[in-house]
Write a protein that holds these residues in place. Sequence first.
Motif, PDB file in Angstrom:
ATOM      1  N   ASP A 156       0.814  -1.222   0.000  1.00 56.34           N
ATOM      2  CA  ASP A 156       0.000   0.000   0.000  1.00 56.34           C
ATOM      3  C   ASP A 156       0.845   1.267   0.000  1.00 56.34           C
ATOM      4  O   ASP A 156       0.415   2.298  -0.521  1.00 56.34           O
ATOM      5  CB  ASP A 156      -0.902   0.021   1.243  1.00 56.34           C
ATOM      6  CG  ASP A 156      -1.892  -1.113   1.263  1.00 56.34           C
ATOM      7  OD1 ASP A 156      -2.656  -1.249   0.288  1.00 56.34           O
ATOM      8  OD2 ASP A 156      -1.902  -1.882   2.241  1.00 56.34           O
ATOM      9  N   ILE A 157       2.018   1.202   0.623  1.00 53.84           N
ATOM     10  CA  ILE A 157       2.909   2.363   0.720  1.00 53.84           C
ATOM     11  C   ILE A 157       4.311   1.910   0.352  1.00 53.84           C
ATOM     12  O   ILE A 157       4.805   0.909   0.877  1.00 53.84           O
ATOM     13  CB  ILE A 157       2.915   2.958   2.144  1.00 53.84           C
ATOM     14  CG1 ILE A 157       1.505   3.375   2.567  1.00 53.84           C
ATOM     15  CG2 ILE A 157       3.857   4.162   2.217  1.00 53.84           C
ATOM     16  CD1 ILE A 157       1.400   3.769   4.035  1.00 53.84           C
ATOM     17  N   VAL A 158       4.962   2.635  -0.555  1.00 53.40           N
ATOM     18  CA  VAL A 158       6.343   2.373  -0.929  1.00 53.40           C
ATOM     19  C   VAL A 158       7.225   3.293  -0.099  1.00 53.40           C
ATOM     20  O   VAL A 158       7.110   4.519  -0.177  1.00 53.40           O
ATOM     21  CB  VAL A 158       6.566   2.621  -2.431  1.00 53.40           C
ATOM     22  CG1 VAL A 158       8.044   2.486  -2.788  1.00 53.40           C
ATOM     23  CG2 VAL A 158       5.730   1.658  -3.255  1.00 53.40           C
ATOM     24  N   ASP A 159       8.097   2.686   0.702  1.00 49.72           N
ATOM     25  CA  ASP A 159       8.898   3.433   1.669  1.00 49.72           C
ATOM     26  C   ASP A 159      10.376   3.336   1.283  1.00 49.72           C
ATOM     27  O   ASP A 159      10.931   2.242   1.229  1.00 49.72           O
ATOM     28  CB  ASP A 159       8.680   2.844   3.063  1.00 49.72           C
ATOM     29  CG  ASP A 159       9.550   3.496   4.117  1.00 49.72           C
ATOM     30  OD1 ASP A 159       9.484   4.731   4.260  1.00 49.72           O
ATOM     31  OD2 ASP A 159      10.308   2.771   4.799  1.00 49.72           O
ATOM     32  N   LEU A 160      10.998   4.456   1.040  1.00 51.86           N
ATOM     33  CA  LEU A 160      12.391   4.469   0.589  1.00 51.86           C
ATOM     34  C   LEU A 160      13.355   4.555   1.769  1.00 51.86           C
ATOM     35  O   LEU A 160      13.277   5.480   2.586  1.00 51.86           O
ATOM     36  CB  LEU A 160      12.623   5.650  -0.351  1.00 51.86           C
ATOM     37  CG  LEU A 160      12.166   5.417  -1.791  1.00 51.86           C
ATOM     38  CD1 LEU A 160      12.001   6.737  -2.528  1.00 51.86           C
ATOM     39  CD2 LEU A 160      13.152   4.512  -2.519  1.00 51.86           C
ATOM     40  N   LYS A 161      14.268   3.587   1.806  1.00 53.06           N
ATOM     41  CA  LYS A 161      15.328   3.625   2.801  1.00 53.06           C
ATOM     42  C   LYS A 161      16.511   2.812   2.285  1.00 53.06           C
ATOM     43  O   LYS A 161      16.354   1.948   1.408  1.00 53.06           O
ATOM     44  CB  LYS A 161      14.870   3.096   4.161  1.00 53.06           C
ATOM     45  CG  LYS A 161      14.642   1.598   4.220  1.00 53.06           C
ATOM     46  CD  LYS A 161      14.533   1.074   5.656  1.00 53.06           C
ATOM     47  CE  LYS A 161      13.445   1.741   6.462  1.00 53.06           C
ATOM     48  NZ  LYS A 161      13.198   1.025   7.747  1.00 53.06           N
ATOM     49  N   ASP A 162      17.687   3.076   2.851  1.00 48.16           N
ATOM     50  CA  ASP A 162      18.890   2.317   2.531  1.00 48.16           C
ATOM     51  C   ASP A 162      19.183   1.386   3.704  1.00 48.16           C
ATOM     52  O   ASP A 162      19.705   1.833   4.733  1.00 48.16           O
ATOM     53  CB  ASP A 162      20.067   3.264   2.290  1.00 48.16           C
ATOM     54  CG  ASP A 162      21.353   2.521   1.946  1.00 48.16           C
ATOM     55  OD1 ASP A 162      21.349   1.272   1.947  1.00 48.16           O
ATOM     56  OD2 ASP A 162      22.369   3.192   1.687  1.00 48.16           O
ATOM     57  N   PRO A 163      18.844   0.100   3.615  1.00 52.87           N
ATOM     58  CA  PRO A 163      19.024  -0.810   4.751  1.00 52.87           C
ATOM     59  C   PRO A 163      20.468  -0.941   5.205  1.00 52.87           C
ATOM     60  O   PRO A 163      20.716  -1.281   6.367  1.00 52.87           O
ATOM     61  CB  PRO A 163      18.499  -2.145   4.215  1.00 52.87           C
ATOM     62  CG  PRO A 163      17.626  -1.794   3.064  1.00 52.87           C
ATOM     63  CD  PRO A 163      18.248  -0.581   2.462  1.00 52.87           C
ATOM     64  N   ALA A 164      21.422  -0.674   4.308  1.00 56.40           N
ATOM     65  CA  ALA A 164      22.827  -0.802   4.676  1.00 56.40           C
ATOM     66  C   ALA A 164      23.329   0.386   5.475  1.00 56.40           C
ATOM     67  O   ALA A 164      24.453   0.359   5.991  1.00 56.40           O
ATOM     68  CB  ALA A 164      23.681  -0.969   3.417  1.00 56.40           C
ATOM     69  N   ALA A 165      22.509   1.426   5.606  1.00 56.21           N
ATOM     70  CA  ALA A 165      22.944   2.660   6.275  1.00 56.21           C
ATOM     71  C   ALA A 165      22.276   2.877   7.620  1.00 56.21           C
ATOM     72  O   ALA A 165      22.223   4.017   8.104  1.00 56.21           O
ATOM     73  CB  ALA A 165      22.687   3.856   5.362  1.00 56.21           C
ATOM     74  N   GLY A 166      21.746   1.797   8.247  1.00 55.23           N
ATOM     75  CA  GLY A 166      21.146   1.938   9.563  1.00 55.23           C
ATOM     76  C   GLY A 166      19.654   1.708   9.554  1.00 55.23           C
ATOM     77  O   GLY A 166      19.045   1.423   8.515  1.00 55.23           O
ATOM     78  N   ALA A 167      19.063   1.844  10.734  1.00 57.12           N
ATOM     79  CA  ALA A 167      17.626   1.592  10.877  1.00 57.12           C
ATOM     80  C   ALA A 167      16.801   2.493   9.971  1.00 57.12           C
ATOM     81  O   ALA A 167      15.805   2.065   9.383  1.00 57.12           O
ATOM     82  CB  ALA A 167      17.211   1.788  12.332  1.00 57.12           C
ATOM     83  N   LEU A 168      17.204   3.758   9.865  1.00 51.03           N
ATOM     84  CA  LEU A 168      16.503   4.717   9.011  1.00 51.03           C
ATOM     85  C   LEU A 168      17.468   5.330   8.010  1.00 51.03           C
ATOM     86  O   LEU A 168      17.466   6.538   7.783  1.00 51.03           O
ATOM     87  CB  LEU A 168      15.839   5.809   9.858  1.00 51.03           C
ATOM     88  CG  LEU A 168      14.696   5.384  10.785  1.00 51.03           C
ATOM     89  CD1 LEU A 168      14.116   6.593  11.501  1.00 51.03           C
ATOM     90  CD2 LEU A 168      13.600   4.661  10.015  1.00 51.03           C
ATOM     91  N   GLY A 169      18.305   4.491   7.430  1.00 48.89           N
ATOM     92  CA  GLY A 169      19.272   5.003   6.454  1.00 48.89           C
ATOM     93  C   GLY A 169      18.573   5.630   5.258  1.00 48.89           C
ATOM     94  O   GLY A 169      17.662   5.044   4.670  1.00 48.89           O
ATOM     95  N   ALA A 170      19.007   6.825   4.889  1.00 47.14           N
ATOM     96  CA  ALA A 170      18.371   7.559   3.789  1.00 47.14           C
ATOM     97  C   ALA A 170      19.007   7.209   2.453  1.00 47.14           C
ATOM     98  O   ALA A 170      20.221   7.008   2.359  1.00 47.14           O
ATOM     99  CB  ALA A 170      18.478   9.061   4.037  1.00 47.14           C
ATOM    100  N   VAL A 171      18.191   7.129   1.412  1.00 47.70           N
ATOM    101  CA  VAL A 171      18.707   6.989   0.058  1.00 47.70           C
ATOM    102  C   VAL A 171      19.026   8.377  -0.482  1.00 47.70           C
ATOM    103  O   VAL A 171      18.595   9.396   0.064  1.00 47.70           O
ATOM    104  CB  VAL A 171      17.693   6.277  -0.870  1.00 47.70           C
ATOM    105  CG1 VAL A 171      17.363   4.893  -0.333  1.00 47.70           C
ATOM    106  CG2 VAL A 171      16.421   7.101  -1.030  1.00 47.70           C
ATOM    107  N   ALA A 172      19.783   8.434  -1.565  1.00 48.44           N
ATOM    108  CA  ALA A 172      20.136   9.717  -2.175  1.00 48.44           C
ATOM    109  C   ALA A 172      18.903  10.404  -2.749  1.00 48.44           C
ATOM    110  O   ALA A 172      17.929   9.745  -3.137  1.00 48.44           O
ATOM    111  CB  ALA A 172      21.175   9.493  -3.276  1.00 48.44           C
TER     112      ALA A 172
END
Length: 397
Positions: free
Chosen positions: A23-39
């Motif tokens: 239902d919701i697409v959530d962007l995160k970088d799993p390799a950068a921590g619990a709430l790692g941000a993508v570029a």
Amino acid sequence: MTKMLASVNGGDEAEIALAGGADIVDLKDPAAGALGAVAIDVIRQTMGTVAGRKPVSAVAGDLPMEPDTIRAKVEEIAATGVDYVKIGFFPSADAVACAEALASLAARTRLIGVLFADLQPDLGLLAVLARHGFHGAMLDTAKKDGRRLLDHLPPDQLHGFVDECRELGLKVGLAGSLEAPDIPRLLPMLPDFLGFRGALCDQSQREGAIELEAVRQIRELIPDERPAGTASSVDYRLLAARGYSPGAVDPSLGTDKIFVRDFVLPVQIGAYSFEHGHTQKVRFDVVADVLRVTHAPEDMRHVFSYDIIMDGIRTIVARGHVQLSEALAEQVAALVLEDPRVMQVRVRVEKLELGPGGVGVEIERKRASEQAHSARHHGIAPADSLFYGGGQKGSSS
């Protein structure tokens, strides 16, 4: 209805999440921590890929609790046009100041404040988030060490978090290394969304790529708003939302008995004055007759979880003092019968500290249609049993 949030690392995974029914697409970088941000360019590219088919959220990163730093990052992400921005609130004396710094931005962007169940979350921050215009709040885990949300907070405390958010007008989400068996335990709390990453990946490794079949299996465990007449294989407590009824099940499949035995908890219970102000050990035994939906159950989509019974008992007990064993038994029975697949339930509540043997009550309750059928054939409903040790005696209060 509870929605499914799928965390992805970019456009390719977003397509898989959409194909699986997220239902919701959530962007995160799993390799950068619990709430790692993508570029930022990954956010923009993914927004183009999703193209408005579903809402998109993005995390701001595992940032220090510095108001200017957090505001700058959130503004940058909000400028991409995402539907939600998730901000982690780690334990800090500056957490309130960080929320205040985002107040003007919250007026034009839906912000979600994230607290962490494994870092002694300050639930007092919920009122702060609401006061400064946040759209919602969620619980997650900061340390991805194999422990899940329910390993850190028991169901009664999660109920408290959800209820507090509701009272404050905040949308509420739950996440934190959630797995398939957690879903039926969390759905009765009616969160607005449940968040997943590891459960969607090969061998539940959150840094691996998500897989379509894994997304579909999680999706099938969460009732969604499907058009009338759409087929579904899901069989959980909120199935009434999909038109499920016991009469739709092939009666030749029969029933299974799901049980919880010798489940002992400290309970505030009793009508006598000497029983007030402290707990005493109470043993619960519950047996539920549950309609089967397949000859060959394969995964959590095909079973009624005994965790629902234990979680429900814990939540009822956490509400405070109960005068009568009968009242406690009735509450447990009513909770189990909320699942439309449960045809009848037997509940035994036994106080263990009032003498050399246990004292208590055992009740049997049926779904209304089953109770009427029994009455027609026998002329009387089943009686409750009061007991002392191995025999019946007196009152169970």
